[in-house]
Design a protein around this motif. Structure first.
Motif, PDB file in Angstrom:
ATOM      1  N   GLN A 229     -36.541 -41.823 -28.412  1.00 12.56           N
ATOM      2  CA  GLN A 229     -35.475 -41.015 -27.832  1.00 12.56           C
ATOM      3  C   GLN A 229     -34.129 -41.718 -27.755  1.00 12.56           C
ATOM      4  N   GLU A 230     -34.118 -42.985 -27.295  1.00 10.67           N
ATOM      5  CA  GLU A 230     -32.828 -43.612 -27.045  1.00 10.67           C
ATOM      6  C   GLU A 230     -32.961 -45.133 -26.975  1.00 10.67           C
ATOM      7  N   ALA A 232     -32.263 -47.688 -24.576  1.00 11.59           N
ATOM      8  CA  ALA A 232     -31.970 -47.863 -23.164  1.00 11.59           C
ATOM      9  C   ALA A 232     -31.518 -49.292 -22.891  1.00 11.59           C
ATOM     10  N   ASN A 237     -36.879 -46.139 -25.609  1.00 11.92           N
ATOM     11  CA  ASN A 237     -37.592 -45.105 -24.863  1.00 11.92           C
ATOM     12  C   ASN A 237     -38.162 -44.049 -25.789  1.00 11.92           C
ATOM     13  N   GLU A 239     -40.004 -40.217 -25.921  1.00 10.05           N
ATOM     14  CA  GLU A 239     -40.266 -38.954 -25.246  1.00 10.05           C
ATOM     15  C   GLU A 239     -41.663 -38.492 -25.652  1.00 10.05           C
TER      16      GLU A 239
END
Length: 303
Positions: A229-230, A232, A237, A239
């Protein structure tokens, strides 16, 4: 002494009024008794109709709310007819046409006097007729989450997940967005899982997906989705999404099982779930002479 003759006619008139009222009451007593009998018969007929209608409608296919609406309207019709008959019996000069006209005028007056009650009644009719939830469904209305215990033409009873009973006016259900949690047999659940920057993203994704697939609380007929997802602050991260039962208890139980399984699988695979890292950057170099003196055993204070 002059006032005594004036008091006697007044007393006689009062006695005559009492005697007249008593005579009228005795004359109309049979009519009043008949009216009470009609009301009792109406009450019995309404209960009998509700019981028979419930049994008949339970064998029919269709929305439960619509069946409840038919039963409520039938009971209301029985009471309206019973009250009209009672009015005709108690007041011999009353005709059904006059009674209906009076009922219409009274309904308008009551409508203005009890606007909120009438509003909730009409809202209850619409909810029982068209709303996509029935008793037993779980709904969310603002901060209220719970199971619908009962729907009447005036109010809806909701049992929250903590056991508290919430009584909502039906108008509130029409004026606010309502989430029907059990409209479908399954709901999608999502959690976020992070791995360290030094780990292989593809390998971590495969481990997470296998861990989720091994849980018996998920719906294996629906896809498991794991997306990076990203970036961080301390981790990459993911999902993690899967499908499970629709009730709040099923969602919590499934989330607990999935989180435990993912954590255990990542640990067994040697993939790090990092703690937050902090990197401190100083604009000027730090002076380490004092620390070096301490390491050599030289005095750090005095001359």
């Amino acid at each position: 002494m002059a006032d005594a003759p004036n008091k006697e006619p007044s007393l006689d008139a009062a006695v005559e009024n009492v005697v007249g009222i008593s005579s009228d009451f005795v004359a109309h007593a049979p009519l009043l008794v008949a009216g009470v009998v009609v009301l009792a018969a109406t009450w019995a007929a309404a209960n009998l109709f509700a019981s028979v209608a419930r049994r008949v409608l339970e064998r029919q296919r269709g929305k439960r709310g619509f069946k409840d609406l038919l039963r409520e309207l039938g009971v209301t019709a029985v009471w309206v007819i019973g009250l009209l008959v009672t009015a005709v019996v108690v007041f011999p000069g009353m005709t059904p046409t006059k009674a209906l006209a009076g009922l219409g005028i009274g309904s308008v007056a009551l409508g203005f006097a009890f606007k909120d009650i009438v509003e909730n009644f009409l809202a209850g009719v619409l909810i029982l007729w068209r709303f996509p939830f029935d008793p037993g469904d779980y709904i969310r209305l603002g901060d209220i989450v719970g199971r619908v215990d009962q729907i009447t033409v005036r109010m809806t009873l909701i049992r929250q997940v903590d056991g508290e009973l919430v009584i909502l006016p039906n108008a509130a259900l029409l004026k606010q967005p309502v989430n029907v949690l059990t409209d479908r047999p399954h709901r999608r659940v999502t959690v976020i899982c992070g791995v360290a920057y030094g780990e292989d993203v593809d390998a971590a994704r495969a481990v997470i997906e296998q861990a989720v697939a091994a849980c018996d609380s998920i719906d294996d007929r629906r896809p498991i989705e794991v997306f990076a997802q990203e970036f961080a602050s301390s981790s990459i991260n993911f999902e993690v999404t899967w499908w499970t039962g629709p009730t709040p208890t099923e969602v919590r139980r499934s989330r607990d099982q999935v989180v435990a399984a993912v954590k255990r699988s990542l640990h067994e695979a040697g993939i790090e779930i990092p703690f937050p890292y902090r990197t401190l950057t100083f604009k000027q170099p730090l002076e380490l002479g004092r620390a070096d003196s301490d390491a050599r055993g030289e005095p750090v204070g005095g001359d």
